[in-house]
Motif scaffolding. Structure first.
Motif, PDB file in Angstrom:
ATOM      1  N   ILE A 201      35.465  10.334 -17.002  1.00 38.66           N
ATOM      2  CA  ILE A 201      35.421  11.785 -16.793  1.00 38.66           C
ATOM      3  C   ILE A 201      35.215  12.116 -15.320  1.00 38.66           C
ATOM      4  CG2 ILE A 201      34.059  13.847 -17.284  1.00 38.66           C
ATOM      5  CD1 ILE A 201      33.572  12.779 -20.064  1.00 38.66           C
ATOM      6  N   ALA A 202      34.336  11.376 -14.649  1.00 34.77           N
ATOM      7  CA  ALA A 202      34.086  11.636 -13.232  1.00 34.77           C
ATOM      8  C   ALA A 202      35.348  11.396 -12.393  1.00 34.77           C
ATOM      9  CB  ALA A 202      32.937  10.755 -12.739  1.00 34.77           C
ATOM     10  N   LEU A 203      36.059  10.329 -12.675  1.00 36.09           N
ATOM     11  CA  LEU A 203      37.299  10.069 -11.933  1.00 36.09           C
ATOM     12  C   LEU A 203      38.354  11.134 -12.210  1.00 36.09           C
ATOM     13  CD1 LEU A 203      37.615   6.177 -12.360  1.00 36.09           C
ATOM     14  CD2 LEU A 203      37.013   7.447 -10.287  1.00 36.09           C
ATOM     15  N   SER A 317      38.273   6.227 -32.989  1.00 39.91           N
ATOM     16  CA  SER A 317      38.103   7.053 -31.786  1.00 39.91           C
ATOM     17  C   SER A 317      38.604   6.336 -30.540  1.00 39.91           C
ATOM     18  CB  SER A 317      36.633   7.439 -31.619  1.00 39.91           C
ATOM     19  OG  SER A 317      36.165   8.131 -32.744  1.00 39.91           O
ATOM     20  N   LEU A 318      38.301   5.044 -30.446  1.00 38.05           N
ATOM     21  CA  LEU A 318      38.792   4.274 -29.309  1.00 38.05           C
ATOM     22  C   LEU A 318      40.315   4.156 -29.334  1.00 38.05           C
ATOM     23  CD1 LEU A 318      36.108   1.448 -29.115  1.00 38.05           C
ATOM     24  CD2 LEU A 318      36.421   3.359 -27.526  1.00 38.05           C
ATOM     25  N   LEU A 319      40.868   4.002 -30.518  1.00 34.00           N
ATOM     26  CA  LEU A 319      42.324   3.965 -30.633  1.00 34.00           C
ATOM     27  C   LEU A 319      42.945   5.278 -30.182  1.00 34.00           C
ATOM     28  CD1 LEU A 319      44.848   2.404 -31.670  1.00 34.00           C
ATOM     29  CD2 LEU A 319      44.448   3.473 -33.890  1.00 34.00           C
ATOM     30  N   TYR A 320      42.311   6.378 -30.522  1.00 30.74           N
ATOM     31  CA  TYR A 320      42.835   7.702 -30.177  1.00 30.74           C
ATOM     32  C   TYR A 320      42.663   8.016 -28.694  1.00 30.74           C
ATOM     33  CZ  TYR A 320      43.532  12.761 -30.488  1.00 30.74           C
ATOM     34  OH  TYR A 320      43.992  14.041 -30.309  1.00 30.74           O
ATOM     35  N   ALA A 321      41.528   7.606 -28.117  1.00 34.62           N
ATOM     36  CA  ALA A 321      41.206   8.002 -26.746  1.00 34.62           C
ATOM     37  C   ALA A 321      41.348   6.879 -25.735  1.00 34.62           C
ATOM     38  CB  ALA A 321      39.771   8.532 -26.695  1.00 34.62           C
ATOM     39  N   ALA A 322      41.858   5.723 -26.129  1.00 33.78           N
ATOM     40  CA  ALA A 322      41.924   4.580 -25.212  1.00 33.78           C
ATOM     41  C   ALA A 322      42.806   4.886 -23.999  1.00 33.78           C
ATOM     42  CB  ALA A 322      42.443   3.349 -25.952  1.00 33.78           C
ATOM     43  N   ARG A 323      43.932   5.527 -24.245  1.00 30.85           N
ATOM     44  CA  ARG A 323      44.850   5.828 -23.137  1.00 30.85           C
ATOM     45  C   ARG A 323      44.210   6.775 -22.122  1.00 30.85           C
ATOM     46  NH1 ARG A 323      49.160   9.804 -22.985  1.00 30.85           N
ATOM     47  NH2 ARG A 323      50.591   9.338 -21.290  1.00 30.85           N
ATOM     48  N   GLU A 324      43.524   7.799 -22.607  1.00 34.87           N
ATOM     49  CA  GLU A 324      42.888   8.748 -21.691  1.00 34.87           C
ATOM     50  C   GLU A 324      41.691   8.134 -20.986  1.00 34.87           C
ATOM     51  OE1 GLU A 324      44.248  11.475 -20.974  1.00 34.87           O
ATOM     52  OE2 GLU A 324      45.772  11.448 -22.530  1.00 34.87           O
ATOM     53  N   PRO A 328      42.341   6.981 -15.771  1.00 37.75           N
ATOM     54  CA  PRO A 328      41.757   7.155 -14.429  1.00 37.75           C
ATOM     55  C   PRO A 328      41.453   5.844 -13.725  1.00 37.75           C
ATOM     56  CG  PRO A 328      40.715   8.627 -16.001  1.00 37.75           C
ATOM     57  CD  PRO A 328      41.547   7.672 -16.790  1.00 37.75           C
ATOM     58  N   PHE A 329      40.965   4.845 -14.454  1.00 33.02           N
ATOM     59  CA  PHE A 329      40.697   3.546 -13.837  1.00 33.02           C
ATOM     60  C   PHE A 329      41.995   2.875 -13.394  1.00 33.02           C
ATOM     61  CE2 PHE A 329      37.195   4.259 -16.848  1.00 33.02           C
ATOM     62  CZ  PHE A 329      36.114   4.157 -15.984  1.00 33.02           C
ATOM     63  N   TYR A 330      43.036   3.025 -14.189  1.00 30.26           N
ATOM     64  CA  TYR A 330      44.331   2.458 -13.815  1.00 30.26           C
ATOM     65  C   TYR A 330      44.885   3.140 -12.568  1.00 30.26           C
ATOM     66  CZ  TYR A 330      49.202   0.978 -14.260  1.00 30.26           C
ATOM     67  OH  TYR A 330      50.439   0.466 -14.025  1.00 30.26           O
ATOM     68  N   SER A 331      44.739   4.454 -12.481  1.00 25.70           N
ATOM     69  CA  SER A 331      45.198   5.168 -11.294  1.00 25.70           C
ATOM     70  C   SER A 331      44.389   4.792 -10.061  1.00 25.70           C
ATOM     71  CB  SER A 331      45.099   6.687 -11.538  1.00 25.70           C
ATOM     72  OG  SER A 331      45.876   7.072 -12.651  1.00 25.70           O
ATOM     73  N   LEU A 333      43.020   1.842  -9.517  1.00 26.73           N
ATOM     74  CA  LEU A 333      43.468   0.516  -9.084  1.00 26.73           C
ATOM     75  C   LEU A 333      44.811   0.593  -8.344  1.00 26.73           C
ATOM     76  CD1 LEU A 333      42.579  -1.661 -12.204  1.00 26.73           C
ATOM     77  CD2 LEU A 333      41.403  -1.606 -10.001  1.00 26.73           C
ATOM     78  N   LEU A 334      45.685   1.470  -8.788  1.00 26.81           N
ATOM     79  CA  LEU A 334      46.979   1.593  -8.124  1.00 26.81           C
ATOM     80  C   LEU A 334      46.859   2.234  -6.754  1.00 26.81           C
ATOM     81  CD1 LEU A 334      49.372   2.727 -11.023  1.00 26.81           C
ATOM     82  CD2 LEU A 334      49.117   0.452 -10.012  1.00 26.81           C
ATOM     83  N   SER A 335      45.849   3.100  -6.555  1.00 24.97           N
ATOM     84  CA  SER A 335      45.706   3.783  -5.274  1.00 24.97           C
ATOM     85  C   SER A 335      45.159   2.879  -4.183  1.00 24.97           C
ATOM     86  CB  SER A 335      44.792   5.002  -5.443  1.00 24.97           C
ATOM     87  OG  SER A 335      43.489   4.598  -5.843  1.00 24.97           O
ATOM     88  N   ARG A 336      44.582   1.747  -4.579  1.00 26.64           N
ATOM     89  CA  ARG A 336      44.020   0.845  -3.564  1.00 26.64           C
ATOM     90  C   ARG A 336      45.062  -0.146  -3.070  1.00 26.64           C
ATOM     91  NH1 ARG A 336      37.876  -0.742  -5.512  1.00 26.64           N
ATOM     92  NH2 ARG A 336      37.019   1.382  -5.385  1.00 26.64           N
TER      93      ARG A 336
END
Length: 336
Positions: A201-203, A317-324, A328-331, A333-336
């Motif tokens: 959420i913070a990211l 719940s994890l299945l439903y919200a895993a992508r969201e 942010p963590f994936y983005s 990692l890509l920005s670095r």
């Protein structure tokens, strides 16, 4: 590998020759029936699995982990495709009728369930009014949540709805403790989950949130709250009824109740007649987009609800919200 190095090899070869002779020669008649052939193949593959030690706990754990990863990837791709199709279909054809679309999705699940029962794939008991009453709360909550979800895809583009989706696993854990489920997670797992949720959420907030409509501030938290309650309540009912009926019967009762709730809502909602009158029913492209939305949405509901009934509300719940949660963590990692 010789027979002395692997004693099971002789057994494996023996089964290979035996099944091959049974299938291709079939004794006196020269042919086996369909069911005898399937039975011979099942015995053959069971012997192969036991020969190479695939019943060990390590292999079972690996298979379960691969199944979980596969389910998460499959649901993420279905969710992404569903959002993409809705983003094209709803603005282009001006068809933001969430209640009729949700009712059609649940109706598809109901018809598919009846079809699977008709061909003998799934064994279902007759509809139980008592079980339907127990599934009334998750049916109402899940129906309203599904309508709000489609409304968010059609009208909410600020990212606030996806921001609140990240709270779904934490809320499911809280409801699991409040309803005293047997599958409540450990305190360590709860703390890890809370940390991942707050970090995601913070990211996401740091990336920026666009203009938010006033209704989003009401619909977004209400949708997540109802969804978590629905998943936990249906898991509680399935947990209490597991010794008497199967998970498929629980889900069948849930689908029947949702069909009744959404059908009644379609009669009361003013969008019901508009959905029939304003559709471009003579256009094949319109019908193709509509069919894709209905099938993908029905598949999403099926995967999440069956995960909650068979495993736990936290897994659903994890299945439903895993992508969201992971985006942010994936983005980052890509920005670095």
């Amino acid at each position: 590998m010789t027979r002395a190095q692997c004693p099971q090899l002789s057994t494996f070869r023996g089964w290979n020759v035996k099944v091959d002779m049974e299938i291709h020669h079939g004794g006196r008649s020269g042919k086996l029936s369909k069911w005898r052939r399937c039975f011979a193949l099942r015995k053959y593959f069971s012997n192969v699995i036991s020969t190479f030690g695939l019943y060990s706990s390590e292999c079972r754990n690996s298979l379960v982990f691969c199944g979980i990863v596969l389910a998460v990837v499959l649901y993420a791709q279905v969710d992404r495709l569903h959002s993409f199709v809705c983003g094209i279909f709803i603005p282009q054809y001006h068809y933001p009728y969430a209640v009729p679309l949700t009712f059609a999705q649940v109706l598809i699940i109901y018809l598919v369930w009846l079809g699977l029962h008709g061909v003998g794939v799934v064994s279902l008991r007759p509809y139980s009014l008592r079980l339907g009453e127990q599934m009334l709360v998750p049916a109402v909550c899940g129906s309203v949540q599904a309508v709000l979800e489609l409304w968010a895809l059609a009208n909410a583009h600020s990212g606030l709805y996806t921001l609140f989706i990240r709270l779904l696993p934490v809320l499911s854990v809280l409801w699991s403790h409040m309803l005293t489920l047997n599958t409540t997670p450990s305190p360590y797992l709860t703390c890890v989950l809370a940390g991942v949720t707050l970090g995601s959420i913070a990211l996401r907030v740091a990336m920026g949130v666009h203009f938010v409509e006033p209704l989003e501030w009401i619909y977004a938290p209400l949708s997540v709250l109802l969804h978590s309650l629905s998943l936990t309540w249906m898991a509680k009912v399935a947990e209490a009824q597991r010794r008497h009926i199967s998970v498929f019967d629980c889900y069948y009762s849930l689908v029947v109740m949702r069909s009744l709730v959404l059908g009644f809502l379609c009669l009361l909602h003013p969008d019901g007649p508009k959905a029939l009158g304003e559709g471009n029913w003579h256009t094949l492209l319109f019908l193709g987009y509509l069919l894709a939305i209905l099938l993908l949405g029905a598949l999403q509901h099926l995967l999440v609800d069956m995960t909650a009934l068979y495993f736990s509300p936290l897994a659903a719940s994890l299945l439903y919200a895993a992508r969201e949660l992971a985006l942010p963590f994936y983005s980052l990692l890509l920005s670095r």
